[in-house]
Design an enzyme around this catalytic site. Sequence first.
Site, PDB file in Angstrom:
ATOM      1  N   CYS A   8       0.837  -1.190   0.000  1.00 53.21           N
ATOM      2  CA  CYS A   8       0.000   0.000   0.000  1.00 53.21           C
ATOM      3  C   CYS A   8       0.877   1.246   0.000  1.00 53.21           C
ATOM      4  O   CYS A   8       2.064   1.174   0.284  1.00 53.21           O
ATOM      5  CB  CYS A   8      -0.908   0.017   1.220  1.00 53.21           C
ATOM      6  SG  CYS A   8       0.034   0.126   2.737  1.00 53.21           S
ATOM      7  N   CYS A  54       2.646   1.860   3.265  1.00 50.21           N
ATOM      8  CA  CYS A  54       3.834   1.018   3.466  1.00 50.21           C
ATOM      9  C   CYS A  54       5.003   1.561   2.645  1.00 50.21           C
ATOM     10  O   CYS A  54       6.147   1.545   3.085  1.00 50.21           O
ATOM     11  CB  CYS A  54       3.582  -0.414   3.017  1.00 50.21           C
ATOM     12  SG  CYS A  54       2.003  -1.065   3.506  1.00 50.21           S
ATOM     13  N   ASP A  87       5.329  26.157 -32.384  1.00 46.26           N
ATOM     14  CA  ASP A  87       6.452  26.527 -33.218  1.00 46.26           C
ATOM     15  C   ASP A  87       6.014  26.145 -34.632  1.00 46.26           C
ATOM     16  O   ASP A  87       5.132  25.313 -34.812  1.00 46.26           O
ATOM     17  CB  ASP A  87       7.666  25.706 -32.771  1.00 46.26           C
ATOM     18  CG  ASP A  87       8.834  25.838 -33.707  1.00 46.26           C
ATOM     19  OD1 ASP A  87       9.245  26.981 -33.957  1.00 46.26           O
ATOM     20  OD2 ASP A  87       9.335  24.802 -34.176  1.00 46.26           O
ATOM     21  N   ASP A 127      14.324  26.816 -29.646  1.00 48.17           N
ATOM     22  CA  ASP A 127      13.264  27.154 -28.697  1.00 48.17           C
ATOM     23  C   ASP A 127      13.354  26.425 -27.355  1.00 48.17           C
ATOM     24  O   ASP A 127      12.409  26.406 -26.589  1.00 48.17           O
ATOM     25  CB  ASP A 127      11.872  26.983 -29.323  1.00 48.17           C
ATOM     26  CG  ASP A 127      11.679  25.608 -29.946  1.00 48.17           C
ATOM     27  OD1 ASP A 127      12.520  24.729 -29.687  1.00 48.17           O
ATOM     28  OD2 ASP A 127      10.702  25.443 -30.687  1.00 48.17           O
TER      29      ASP A 127
HETATM   30  P1  ADP Z   1      10.574  28.522 -36.639  1.00 46.40           P
HETATM   31  O1  ADP Z   1       9.957  29.336 -35.565  1.00 46.40           O
HETATM   32  O2  ADP Z   1       9.841  28.608 -37.915  1.00 46.40           O
HETATM   33  O3  ADP Z   1      10.837  27.100 -36.241  1.00 46.40           O
HETATM   34  P2  ADP Z   1      13.363  29.335 -36.206  1.00 46.40           P
HETATM   35  O4  ADP Z   1      13.232  30.232 -35.028  1.00 46.40           O
HETATM   36  O5  ADP Z   1      13.975  28.009 -36.009  1.00 46.40           O
HETATM   37  O6  ADP Z   1      11.969  29.193 -37.000  1.00 46.40           O
HETATM   38  O7  ADP Z   1      14.175  30.121 -37.333  1.00 46.40           O
HETATM   39  C1  ADP Z   1      13.686  31.350 -37.840  1.00 46.40           C
HETATM   40  C2  ADP Z   1      14.200  31.677 -39.194  1.00 46.40           C
HETATM   41  O8  ADP Z   1      15.620  31.826 -39.148  1.00 46.40           O
HETATM   42  C3  ADP Z   1      13.953  30.621 -40.233  1.00 46.40           C
HETATM   43  O9  ADP Z   1      12.685  30.740 -40.815  1.00 46.40           O
HETATM   44  C4  ADP Z   1      15.069  30.876 -41.224  1.00 46.40           C
HETATM   45  O10 ADP Z   1      14.715  31.911 -42.097  1.00 46.40           O
HETATM   46  C5  ADP Z   1      16.207  31.360 -40.358  1.00 46.40           C
HETATM   47  N1  ADP Z   1      17.140  30.268 -40.025  1.00 46.40           N
HETATM   48  C6  ADP Z   1      17.330  29.689 -38.814  1.00 46.40           C
HETATM   49  N2  ADP Z   1      18.265  28.740 -38.867  1.00 46.40           N
HETATM   50  C7  ADP Z   1      18.673  28.677 -40.168  1.00 46.40           C
HETATM   51  C8  ADP Z   1      19.623  27.876 -40.884  1.00 46.40           C
HETATM   52  N3  ADP Z   1      20.346  26.896 -40.278  1.00 46.40           N
HETATM   53  N4  ADP Z   1      19.767  28.103 -42.199  1.00 46.40           N
HETATM   54  C9  ADP Z   1      19.055  29.039 -42.827  1.00 46.40           C
HETATM   55  N5  ADP Z   1      18.150  29.822 -42.218  1.00 46.40           N
HETATM   56  C10 ADP Z   1      17.959  29.658 -40.914  1.00 46.40           C
HETATM   57 MG    MG Z   2      11.673  25.517 -35.055  1.00 43.10          MG
END
Ligand code: ADP
Ligand code: MG
Length: 689
Positions: free
Chosen positions: A12, A15, A402, A590
Amino acid sequence: MRKLLHIQNLDCPVCAEALQSDLRKIKGVTDAQVEYLSQTIALEYESEAALQKAIKTANRFEEVKVLDGGMVAAKEDLHGREWLQILSSALFLLSGILFEFFVEWTVAAYVLYAASYLAVGYPVLLSTAKNIAKGRIFDENFLMTVASVGAIALGEFLEGVAVMFLYQLGELLQSMAVGASRKSVTELMALKSERATRIKGEAQEEITPEEAQIGDILLVKAGEKAPTDGELLSESALLDYQSLTGEAELCTVRAGDEVLSGGINAGDSYTMRATSPYQESRVGRILEMVENAAAGKAAPEKFIAKFAKFYTPIVCLLAVVLAVVAPLLGGLLADGRLYFWRFPRFFHSALTFLVISCPCALVISVPLTYFSGVGRCAKEGILVKGATYLDTLAKTQTVAFDKTGTLTEGVFAARSLSPAQAGGERELLNVAAALEKHSAHPIAKAFANDTPYTASDVREKAGKGLVGKIEGKDVAVGNRALLQEEGIFAPEIESEHTLVYVAKGKDYLGCIEIGDRVRAESKASIEALNGMGIQTVMWTGDNEKRAKAIANEVGMVALNAKLLPDEKLKKAEEAKREGVLTYIGDGMNDAPVMLAADCAVSMGKLGSAAAVEASDVVLVKDDLSALPKAVKIAKRTRSIVFQNIVGSIATKVGCMALGAAGALPLWGAVFADVGVMLLAVLNALRVKR
Ligand code: ADP
Ligand code: MG
């Protein structure tokens, strides 16, 4: 050091707590969490000696047995002995009644009552004696002993026997119900293979998955599961990952490819080299998460645990007041003398109180409900890291999404190229590919093409893109904001797709339009959430136009585009001020928002390891429709928890009132108590449907 021990026969939650405090007292044991429902001990310890001592302590506790090898108990407990006790006790009881009321041979009746009482009561009496010797009173055993012995002392033999009989019958039924629910969770454990075959030269040996070490050569026969993650040594193998990922299609892997634990061998036997120990394998981590889920207690669970701590002593105190103070006071008022006025009646009421003072219905049903909820989710491919997150999901007012990789599939491919100079297409792709090789962002997958360049000093600018050096020249690959930041002019291009801008030296090379598809289930999932009164919003780092196009496609009203990671974080703080926030993402750029949200959900397959780690809920199959499902299960769990809390407390209070008024026989109190507990347990099991 940490270790999860599987145990058997822990009876339980009370316990469990007692064993837990025993374990924590051991020198060298820094923490111990004993879970009744999952039958586990999570131990943190400093030395092997401490571990051994802990195992010994657990083995000596009541009937508890520590299972070796961490194996999950496979043996089904049919409760044969308990049923035998109940049946023989019932037989004695019935014959006793026959002799007392029909044959009217009282002595024989009493002997039969005694036999009936001992048949079910001796384990209770024994535990009471043992526990008192250890200074542990106020458990169920003690209460039932006092109540039944008290009734017998009052000359109510039949009642005394009935109390013990009903109590034990209830315990048995409850333990069966809990066992049934536990089984459905342990079914998940079927992901794990029971044993593995290790090849050493010419010889083969049977080992447990835990014994496999990195580098071991393992043989997996047809129909068996891969015991841990590894690399295929045979030429090819056919694997069935359905139970792990939900994908029905069989998967062919070639020599050198990854073999994931839990994959069933659907072809001929193959050999693999272990690349991780079992605990760190895919299956090992999933199971650990499910098992640890019980430790993240939800608020109502904590409330009940606290409530039980106060409730029992208070009701026991009331019982003493009823047995001693009330008759004395009654005598004083009725006859002006100090004596025990109508003592048997008050004593009887006091015993009723003792019976009701047992909080078992709550103490068992509330955690059981959450446990069933977590198990139900796991069955749907939703890993919830603790009951508390089930609660947060149920209370969620806003879900923020996202975009890339979450609402969309995150599988990018280049759609069109717009070079600044005619004929610049190759150069554009070559530069982008050289940088994107260094990125784990879903966008990077669109640039898997070969490139003559190698980039150095590559840095990821979160939410913008990448910068680095090629042949000594500065290069930038990302959105328009990134190029502007680098002081390079890039034309504004209209597009419904994601644009990746490329610059080398101080020159703008052009722009690549890459496409990503919206997930098939995104729209329906958002509608389902909205239907439950939950607001949905998109937070993305992408441009306004692209964000709007996606939002339209999935039927979302609110969106915030061009958010940098820290701005997403600010949004999260704002949303949290207005209500409970759930954030769902793939972990790219994120992770901080995930930590800030009340409940973070991640995509299990696409999501980075960091995201799976940082999140509270993992959608194992990357299927967005699992999110509304999870919310539904969470809401159902929570409402059942409240039904059980209110129902049990109301019954207790009702019984107390009747008991104080002398209108409830003792067996009636036990009957009500056991009845509510069983109802509550059965109600808890409803979560699974
Ligand atoms: P989301 O919120 O759409 O997931 P992110 O915050 O990951 O987007 O990225 C935002 C923007 O930054 C993307 O839409 C892109 O334009 C640019 N970006 C981010 N990382 C890369 C990468 N490795 N190569 C090219 N563009 C990138
Ligand atoms: Mg993303």
